[in-house]
Design a protein around this motif. Structure first.
Motif, PDB file in Angstrom:
ATOM      1  N   SER A  67      29.482  20.820  10.344  1.00  0.00           N
ATOM      2  CA  SER A  67      30.746  20.571   9.646  1.00  0.00           C
ATOM      3  C   SER A  67      31.741  20.046  10.667  1.00  0.00           C
ATOM      4  O   SER A  67      32.272  20.790  11.476  1.00  0.00           O
ATOM      5  N   CYS A  68      31.951  18.720  10.634  1.00  0.00           N
ATOM      6  CA  CYS A  68      32.858  18.103  11.612  1.00  0.00           C
ATOM      7  C   CYS A  68      33.665  16.972  10.979  1.00  0.00           C
ATOM      8  O   CYS A  68      34.311  16.196  11.663  1.00  0.00           O
ATOM      9  N   GLY A  69      33.619  16.876   9.665  1.00  0.00           N
ATOM     10  CA  GLY A  69      34.377  15.867   8.937  1.00  0.00           C
ATOM     11  C   GLY A  69      34.631  16.376   7.532  1.00  0.00           C
ATOM     12  O   GLY A  69      34.218  17.489   7.190  1.00  0.00           O
ATOM     13  N   THR A  70      35.302  15.597   6.728  1.00  0.00           N
ATOM     14  CA  THR A  70      35.606  16.052   5.372  1.00  0.00           C
ATOM     15  C   THR A  70      34.324  16.385   4.608  1.00  0.00           C
ATOM     16  O   THR A  70      33.364  15.626   4.610  1.00  0.00           O
ATOM     17  N   ASP A  71      34.331  17.553   3.975  1.00  0.00           N
ATOM     18  CA  ASP A  71      33.231  17.991   3.123  1.00  0.00           C
ATOM     19  C   ASP A  71      33.823  18.900   2.045  1.00  0.00           C
ATOM     20  O   ASP A  71      35.037  19.142   2.032  1.00  0.00           O
ATOM     21  N   TYR A  72      33.001  19.393   1.143  1.00  0.00           N
ATOM     22  CA  TYR A  72      33.521  20.145   0.001  1.00  0.00           C
ATOM     23  C   TYR A  72      34.361  21.343   0.425  1.00  0.00           C
ATOM     24  O   TYR A  72      35.476  21.543  -0.072  1.00  0.00           O
ATOM     25  N   ILE A  73      33.851  22.148   1.357  1.00  0.00           N
ATOM     26  CA  ILE A  73      34.549  23.392   1.717  1.00  0.00           C
ATOM     27  C   ILE A  73      35.876  23.115   2.425  1.00  0.00           C
ATOM     28  O   ILE A  73      36.905  23.702   2.093  1.00  0.00           O
ATOM     29  N   SER A  74      35.871  22.205   3.415  1.00  0.00           N
ATOM     30  CA  SER A  74      37.116  21.943   4.154  1.00  0.00           C
ATOM     31  C   SER A  74      38.149  21.238   3.272  1.00  0.00           C
ATOM     32  O   SER A  74      39.351  21.518   3.364  1.00  0.00           O
ATOM     33  N   VAL A  75      37.693  20.350   2.396  1.00  0.00           N
ATOM     34  CA  VAL A  75      38.610  19.636   1.499  1.00  0.00           C
ATOM     35  C   VAL A  75      39.210  20.605   0.472  1.00  0.00           C
ATOM     36  O   VAL A  75      40.412  20.586   0.206  1.00  0.00           O
ATOM     37  N   LYS A  76      38.370  21.458  -0.106  1.00  0.00           N
ATOM     38  CA  LYS A  76      38.853  22.445  -1.086  1.00  0.00           C
ATOM     39  C   LYS A  76      39.887  23.371  -0.445  1.00  0.00           C
ATOM     40  O   LYS A  76      40.929  23.681  -1.040  1.00  0.00           O
ATOM     41  N   TYR A  77      39.609  23.825   0.774  1.00  0.00           N
ATOM     42  CA  TYR A  77      40.502  24.726   1.494  1.00  0.00           C
ATOM     43  C   TYR A  77      41.868  24.061   1.711  1.00  0.00           C
ATOM     44  O   TYR A  77      42.916  24.686   1.506  1.00  0.00           O
ATOM     45  N   GLU A 123      43.735   5.452  -2.884  1.00  0.00           N
ATOM     46  CA  GLU A 123      43.606   5.307  -1.428  1.00  0.00           C
ATOM     47  C   GLU A 123      42.989   6.551  -0.793  1.00  0.00           C
ATOM     48  O   GLU A 123      42.320   6.469   0.233  1.00  0.00           O
ATOM     49  N   PHE A 124      43.234   7.708  -1.415  1.00  0.00           N
ATOM     50  CA  PHE A 124      42.762   8.973  -0.860  1.00  0.00           C
ATOM     51  C   PHE A 124      41.392   9.362  -1.409  1.00  0.00           C
ATOM     52  O   PHE A 124      40.893  10.443  -1.133  1.00  0.00           O
ATOM     53  N   PHE A 125      40.767   8.452  -2.163  1.00  0.00           N
ATOM     54  CA  PHE A 125      39.473   8.737  -2.778  1.00  0.00           C
ATOM     55  C   PHE A 125      38.401   9.173  -1.771  1.00  0.00           C
ATOM     56  O   PHE A 125      37.616  10.086  -2.080  1.00  0.00           O
ATOM     57  N   PRO A 126      38.325   8.563  -0.557  1.00  0.00           N
ATOM     58  CA  PRO A 126      37.294   9.003   0.395  1.00  0.00           C
ATOM     59  C   PRO A 126      37.347  10.488   0.730  1.00  0.00           C
ATOM     60  O   PRO A 126      36.346  11.067   1.141  1.00  0.00           O
ATOM     61  N   VAL A 127      38.519  11.114   0.546  1.00  0.00           N
ATOM     62  CA  VAL A 127      38.646  12.560   0.751  1.00  0.00           C
ATOM     63  C   VAL A 127      38.489  13.305  -0.571  1.00  0.00           C
ATOM     64  O   VAL A 127      37.712  14.259  -0.677  1.00  0.00           O
ATOM     65  N   PHE A 187      47.827   7.268   7.234  1.00  0.00           N
ATOM     66  CA  PHE A 187      48.673   8.413   6.872  1.00  0.00           C
ATOM     67  C   PHE A 187      47.948   9.739   7.123  1.00  0.00           C
ATOM     68  O   PHE A 187      48.562  10.735   7.506  1.00  0.00           O
ATOM     69  N   LYS A 188      46.628   9.741   6.927  1.00  0.00           N
ATOM     70  CA  LYS A 188      45.835  10.954   7.097  1.00  0.00           C
ATOM     71  C   LYS A 188      45.920  11.483   8.535  1.00  0.00           C
ATOM     72  O   LYS A 188      45.900  12.690   8.771  1.00  0.00           O
TER      73      LYS A 188
END
Length: 377
Positions: free
Chosen positions: A124-134, A157-161, A236-237
């Motif tokens: 886990s070192c990039g956006t994934d379900y758990i980190s994004v949900k948190y 624009e924020f769709f990749p996340v 912006f991210k």
């Protein structure tokens, strides 16, 4: 051990590979090179249909039929070479979606890897379900979602996340977590959301090849050089708007004392060369811990503005501003910290030395490789 590393972000797997090889292990890396950054890979899968007329065709087919020809192309490339990805003691995925393709194709690839190798692990070192949900649930004081909540980034624009919260990505997440033997986080931004998970093996810091990235103290002769590299897709991210506003004020405040170097979307090899002459590097705002670019710059003795929150200081038993500077989403605070460095140039040399020592102690690629071997076993 015979090890397969799947996917690449910010040269993490390349550095880990170098550490593992130095310890006598056999390592194969398969990836897409991480977009424009162009990281090396033993087996390079090439994303197609991402520019010109072919991209318009791709978009049209997806809108009409839900068909992603880039995903299908990458899956085909993988399956054509699938014999290269069998018989390993350990396979590690860089992400739940290691190739950035449609979840149904990722599942097929991960199934092949699971069924033809001994152990499967997730990093886990990039956006994934758990980190994004948190982050989406505002459990962090601030996060990559802050500019989205502030209306700076549209949903499109924020769709990749945001995509990681969609049902198909949640199913991919569940599938991966069910099939992996363990999960490892690369820094505190990913560690914190995973605490308490039954398969979580803990935090192993990012590996940095300190033999390639030598410490180069830079004397301050005429001007203090500040480097700001922008990845436009993450503008912006990463908080680049805060950095740019702060730099504009610094340029006006100290016109004869500073030189600012700005770049945008350049390959990794060029990026490294561009910031070699800098004393200060502006990395990212919305983080608790350092990302990969920050760590590599710290290894070279740069003073880096990045994530260095209380959680990071406590974890490594550090003082504020000891090895890097915490970049807050506050223009006034950024200007204040930059001004402090410009008016106290001796601190640039001191923090740079501390940064290099910290990387050698906590992120040395061979020591980190040993930690991975222990976790995998």
């Amino acid at each position: 051990m015979k090890i397969l590393l799947v996917g690449e972000y910010s040269r993490l797997h390349n550095s880990l590979k170098e550490g593992l090889i130095a310890l006598g292990h056999t390592v194969t890396l398969v990836s897409t090179g991480d977009a424009f950054k162009g990281y090396p890979s033993d087996v390079l899968l090439k994303p197609r249909y991402n520019s010109g007329i072919s991209k318009k065709l791709k978009v049209g087919l997806f809108k009409l039929f839900g068909l992603d020809i880039t995903s299908r192309s990458l899956k085909k490339q993988f399956f054509q070479q699938q014999e290269k990805f069998k018989g390993f003691d350990v396979v590690q995925l860089i992400n739940e979606s290691p190739f950035g393709i449609l979840p149904k194709y990722e599942k097929e690839i991960i199934s092949i890897l699971k069924n033809n190798n001994s152990k499967l692990f997730l990093l886990s070192c990039g956006t994934d379900y758990i980190s994004v949900k948190y982050a989406y649930e505002k459990k962090f004081r601030y996060s990559i979602f802050t500019p989205f909540f502030d209306g700076k980034i549209s949903e499109k624009e924020f769709f990749p996340v945001l995509k990681y919260l969609k049902p198909e990505y949640k199913k991919l997440h569940d599938f991966v977590f069910e099939n992996v033997d363990g999960i490892i986080a690369s820094d505190l931004d990913y560690d914190i959301p995973l605490i308490g998970n039954a398969k979580y093996l803990g935090l192993i810091p990012n590996p940095i090849n300190t033999e390639k990235l030598k410490y180069h103290p830079l004397p301050i002769k005429e001007k203090i050089i500040i480097f700001h590299g922008v990845n436009r897709a993450n503008y912006f991210k990463k908080g680049n708007d805060y950095f740019e506003a702060a730099l504009e004020l610094i340029q006006k405040k100290y016109p004869s004392k500073v030189k600012i170097i700005s770049t945008e979307n350049i390959p990794y090899s060029e990026y490294i060369e561009k910031y070699n002459s800098a004393h200060i590097l502006l990395d990212q705002v919305f983080a608790y811990d350092q990302g990969y670019n920050a760590l590599e710059a710290m290894a070279k003795g740069k003073v880096v503005f990045t994530g260095a929150e209380k959680e990071f200081l406590d974890h490594y038993n550090l003082k504020e501003d000891e090895v890097c500077l915490n970049a807050l989403p506050n223009i006034e605070k950024l200007v204040e910290k930059l001004s402090w460095l410009i008016e106290n140039p001796e601190m640039i040399e001191k923090i740079g030395k501390n940064a290099n020592f910290f990387i050698e102690k906590q992120h040395n690629f061979k020591k980190i490789a040993e930690s991975y071997i222990e976790a995998w076993q």
